[in-house]
Scaffold this active site. Structure first.
Site, mmCIF file in Angstrom:
data_model
loop_
_atom_site.group_PDB
_atom_site.id
_atom_site.type_symbol
_atom_site.label_atom_id
_atom_site.label_comp_id
_atom_site.label_asym_id
_atom_site.label_seq_id
_atom_site.Cartn_x
_atom_site.Cartn_y
_atom_site.Cartn_z
ATOM 1 N N SER A 1 0.949 -1.261 0.103
ATOM 2 C CA SER A 1 -0.035 -0.068 -0.061
ATOM 3 C C SER A 1 0.936 1.248 0.204
ATOM 4 O O SER A 1 2.044 1.243 0.506
ATOM 5 C CB SER A 1 -0.758 -0.133 1.165
ATOM 6 O OG SER A 1 -1.576 1.378 1.418
ATOM 7 N N TYR B 1 -1.576 -0.605 10.494
ATOM 8 C CA TYR B 1 -1.948 -0.841 8.834
ATOM 9 C C TYR B 1 -0.788 -0.506 8.175
ATOM 10 O O TYR B 1 0.070 -0.984 7.486
ATOM 11 C CB TYR B 1 -3.063 -0.107 8.284
ATOM 12 C CG TYR B 1 -3.617 -0.444 6.964
ATOM 13 C CD1 TYR B 1 -4.018 -1.686 6.596
ATOM 14 C CD2 TYR B 1 -3.148 0.354 5.882
ATOM 15 C CE1 TYR B 1 -4.344 -2.021 5.240
ATOM 16 C CE2 TYR B 1 -3.421 -0.057 4.465
ATOM 17 C CZ TYR B 1 -4.006 -1.156 4.083
ATOM 18 O OH TYR B 1 -4.216 -1.282 2.868
HETATM 19 N N1 NDP Z 1 -8.892 -0.799 -0.892
HETATM 20 C C1 NDP Z 1 -7.783 0.311 -0.551
HETATM 21 O O1 NDP Z 1 -8.139 1.369 -0.640
HETATM 22 C C2 NDP Z 1 -6.477 -0.393 -0.783
HETATM 23 C C3 NDP Z 1 -6.098 -1.731 -0.431
HETATM 24 N N2 NDP Z 1 -4.993 -2.074 -0.426
HETATM 25 C C4 NDP Z 1 -4.564 -3.572 -0.320
HETATM 26 O O2 NDP Z 1 -5.157 -4.345 -1.379
HETATM 27 C C5 NDP Z 1 -5.721 -5.523 -0.899
HETATM 28 C C6 NDP Z 1 -6.941 -5.920 -1.431
HETATM 29 O O3 NDP Z 1 -7.777 -4.856 -1.011
HETATM 30 P P1 NDP Z 1 -9.207 -4.955 -1.133
HETATM 31 O O4 NDP Z 1 -9.743 -5.724 -2.553
HETATM 32 O O5 NDP Z 1 -9.824 -3.527 -1.049
HETATM 33 O O6 NDP Z 1 -9.915 -5.694 0.073
HETATM 34 P P2 NDP Z 1 -11.283 -6.724 0.353
HETATM 35 O O7 NDP Z 1 -11.610 -6.461 1.520
HETATM 36 O O8 NDP Z 1 -12.016 -6.339 -0.848
HETATM 37 O O9 NDP Z 1 -10.861 -8.165 -0.013
HETATM 38 C C7 NDP Z 1 -9.660 -8.711 0.879
HETATM 39 C C8 NDP Z 1 -10.141 -10.234 0.815
HETATM 40 O O10 NDP Z 1 -8.950 -10.874 1.762
HETATM 41 C C9 NDP Z 1 -9.702 -11.649 2.308
HETATM 42 N N3 NDP Z 1 -9.033 -12.167 3.878
HETATM 43 C C10 NDP Z 1 -8.867 -11.422 5.064
HETATM 44 N N4 NDP Z 1 -8.246 -11.898 5.841
HETATM 45 C C11 NDP Z 1 -7.818 -13.118 5.424
HETATM 46 C C12 NDP Z 1 -7.055 -14.140 5.868
HETATM 47 N N5 NDP Z 1 -6.437 -14.281 7.097
HETATM 48 N N6 NDP Z 1 -6.879 -15.155 4.950
HETATM 49 C C13 NDP Z 1 -7.243 -15.293 3.622
HETATM 50 N N7 NDP Z 1 -7.965 -14.134 3.242
HETATM 51 C C14 NDP Z 1 -8.097 -13.210 4.082
HETATM 52 C C15 NDP Z 1 -11.023 -10.986 2.834
HETATM 53 O O11 NDP Z 1 -11.832 -11.918 3.602
HETATM 54 P P3 NDP Z 1 -13.413 -11.404 4.527
HETATM 55 O O12 NDP Z 1 -13.905 -10.359 3.267
HETATM 56 O O13 NDP Z 1 -13.861 -12.279 4.935
HETATM 57 O O14 NDP Z 1 -12.257 -10.346 5.546
HETATM 58 C C16 NDP Z 1 -11.305 -10.499 1.443
HETATM 59 O O15 NDP Z 1 -11.962 -11.584 0.935
HETATM 60 C C17 NDP Z 1 -5.320 -5.651 0.515
HETATM 61 O O16 NDP Z 1 -4.083 -6.278 1.126
HETATM 62 C C18 NDP Z 1 -5.152 -4.027 0.970
HETATM 63 O O17 NDP Z 1 -4.582 -3.851 1.946
HETATM 64 C C19 NDP Z 1 -3.706 -1.385 -0.816
HETATM 65 C C20 NDP Z 1 -4.146 -0.111 -1.047
HETATM 66 C C21 NDP Z 1 -5.541 0.552 -0.973
HETATM 67 C C1 RET Z 2 0.901 11.474 3.194
HETATM 68 C C2 RET Z 2 1.010 12.213 1.775
HETATM 69 C C3 RET Z 2 -0.189 11.961 1.048
HETATM 70 C C4 RET Z 2 -1.342 11.171 1.463
HETATM 71 C C5 RET Z 2 -1.350 9.904 1.552
HETATM 72 C C6 RET Z 2 -2.601 9.119 1.835
HETATM 73 C C7 RET Z 2 -3.662 9.742 2.589
HETATM 74 C C8 RET Z 2 -2.645 7.810 1.589
HETATM 75 C C9 RET Z 2 -3.430 6.771 1.868
HETATM 76 C C10 RET Z 2 -3.562 5.673 1.452
HETATM 77 C C11 RET Z 2 -4.455 4.378 1.902
HETATM 78 C C12 RET Z 2 -5.721 4.744 2.643
HETATM 79 C C13 RET Z 2 -3.981 3.332 1.431
HETATM 80 C C14 RET Z 2 -4.724 1.862 1.705
HETATM 81 O O1 RET Z 2 -4.148 1.111 1.504
HETATM 82 C C15 RET Z 2 -0.028 12.686 -0.503
HETATM 83 C C16 RET Z 2 -1.508 13.182 -0.603
HETATM 84 C C17 RET Z 2 0.042 11.319 -1.408
HETATM 85 C C18 RET Z 2 0.807 13.619 -0.483
HETATM 86 C C19 RET Z 2 2.149 13.360 -0.068
HETATM 87 C C20 RET Z 2 2.248 12.948 1.442
#
Ligand code: NDP
Ligand code: RET
Length: 302
Positions: free
Chosen positions: A171, A184
């Site tokens: 992320s 996180y």
């Molecule tokens: N959405 C966002 O804004 C962002 C997401 N990410 C990352 O991208 C990835 C996918 O995110 P996203 O698609 O939004 O998430 P979702 O919640 O839509 O999907 C995640 C999936 O992982 C499953 N999961 C959770 N725990 C476990 C476990 N212990 N073993 C196996 N499966 C598990 C969840 O199951 P259940 O639903 O039962 O929990 C769910 O099906 C994540 O790693 C997230 O951190 C990165 C940046 C931004």
């Molecule tokens: C700190 C920071 C920013 C904010 C980043 C944020 C708010 C990220 C959130 C990410 C998430 C929620 C990821 C989930 O997996 C900007 C705008 C890039 C500008 C540069 C410094």
């Protein structure tokens, strides 16, 4: 701190940007993913489900893992309905013994895994002081430590065959810290550095096995529902489609770190350059320090 420690990272980043600009007109060749056997964790929802479907359309065999059995089955069914090959397994990636056992079953059924996508993830979304110990621990186990077990399970065969790719869905929060996401952010930084270190080991060993780690901004899957709800700013929330297309492009071109959107590459340099207080003032003014105030995540959807 001396001049070198302060400014070397900035010079290196500027050099990388210059390099990217010079190489911009020369697109990298893309590898064909047809026939790859891909294990995706968290394939029952969000970008995991979408990646599974898109990769299946490109001719990959999909091994879908999730604790969310209903969502996982839906992913597998849709792939099969569209003529693709997919196998679903219930697997809690935080359970090391289960990971090793399900990995064996997966390979027996689908063949040796050639691509592993560590995608499963969870988020608590509370201040550090309000976060339950159990949630902090689980966040690390799902978002970072599980990568050690899944990679241990599949990497040896990839190295033996000198063919494979490990992808970590980390992320941008692993690089740009955000309040109310301490566990996180830290877990995602751990995931990114695990991947980075592994990629160095494989490079040093002259292996053809590649590692990519993806660092997206917030994505509209529902996981971060309510994030920046009141005051969207500077960087737009990403769509799952655009993220999955960029991830697949990154895999095909053997990219290492993939910031999404790309502008984060530049913002990362700016963050390094700005003095801390100026940075905090800027983030406070932009609303980043309050971005999680209206966060509900998936709590309302379950
Ligand atoms: N959405 C966002 O804004 C962002 C997401 N990410 C990352 O991208 C990835 C996918 O995110 P996203 O698609 O939004 O998430 P979702 O919640 O839509 O999907 C995640 C999936 O992982 C499953 N999961 C959770 N725990 C476990 C476990 N212990 N073993 C196996 N499966 C598990 C969840 O199951 P259940 O639903 O039962 O929990 C769910 O099906 C994540 O790693 C997230 O951190 C990165 C940046 C931004
Ligand atoms: C700190 C920071 C920013 C904010 C980043 C944020 C708010 C990220 C959130 C990410 C998430 C929620 C990821 C989930 O997996 C900007 C705008 C890039 C500008 C540069 C410094």
């Amino acid at each position: 701190m001396g001049f070198t420690e302060d400014f070397l990272p900035v010079f290196v980043s500027l050099f990388q940007i210059l390099q990217a600009i010079i190489l911009w007109p020369f697109p990298k060749s893309k590898k064909d993913l047809n026939g790859e056997i891909v294990c995706i964790t968290g394939a029952g929802s969000g970008i995991g489900a979408l990646m599974a479907k898109k990769l299946a359309d490109m001719g990959c065999v999909i091994v879908a893992w999730d604790v969310n059995v209903k969502g996982n089955e839906a992913t597998v069914e849709e792939i099969r309905k569209n003529g693709g090959e997919a196998y679903g397994f219930k697997c809690d990636v935080t359970n090391r013994a289960e990971v090793y056992e399900v990995a064996k079953k997966s390979a027996k059924l689908a063949g040796d895994i050639t691509m592993l996508i560590n995608n499963a993830g969870i988020v608590g979304g509370k201040t550090f002081m309000e976060s339950d110990d159990a949630v902090i621990q689980k966040t690390f186990e799902v978002n970072a430590i599980s990568h050690f077990w899944t990679t241990k399970a599949f990497l040896p065969k990839m190295v033996e065959n000198n063919h494979g790719h490990v992808i970590s869905i980390a992320s941008s929060a692993g690089y740009f810290a955000v309040p109310k996401l301490a566990d996180y952010c830290a877990s995602k930084a751990a995931a990114a550095h695990f991947a980075d270190s592994l990629s160095m080991e494989l490079y040093k060993a002259n292996s053809a096995v590649k590692v990519s780690w993806v660092c997206p901004y917030a994505i509209s899957t529902g996981m971060f529902e309510g994030f920046f709800a009141k005051r969207p700013w500077l960087v737009d929330i990403l769509t799952p489609e655009s993220v999955v297309d960029s991830v697949i492009h990154g895999i095909q071109t053997n990219a290492d770190r993939i910031f999404l959107p790309k502008i984060l590459d530049i913002l990362a340099v700016l963050q390094e350059m700005l003095p801390r207080n100026a940075g905090l003032t800027f983030l406070s003014w932009g609303g980043v320090l309050d971005a999680m105030n209206d966060f509900v995540g998936r709590s309302k959807q379950k």
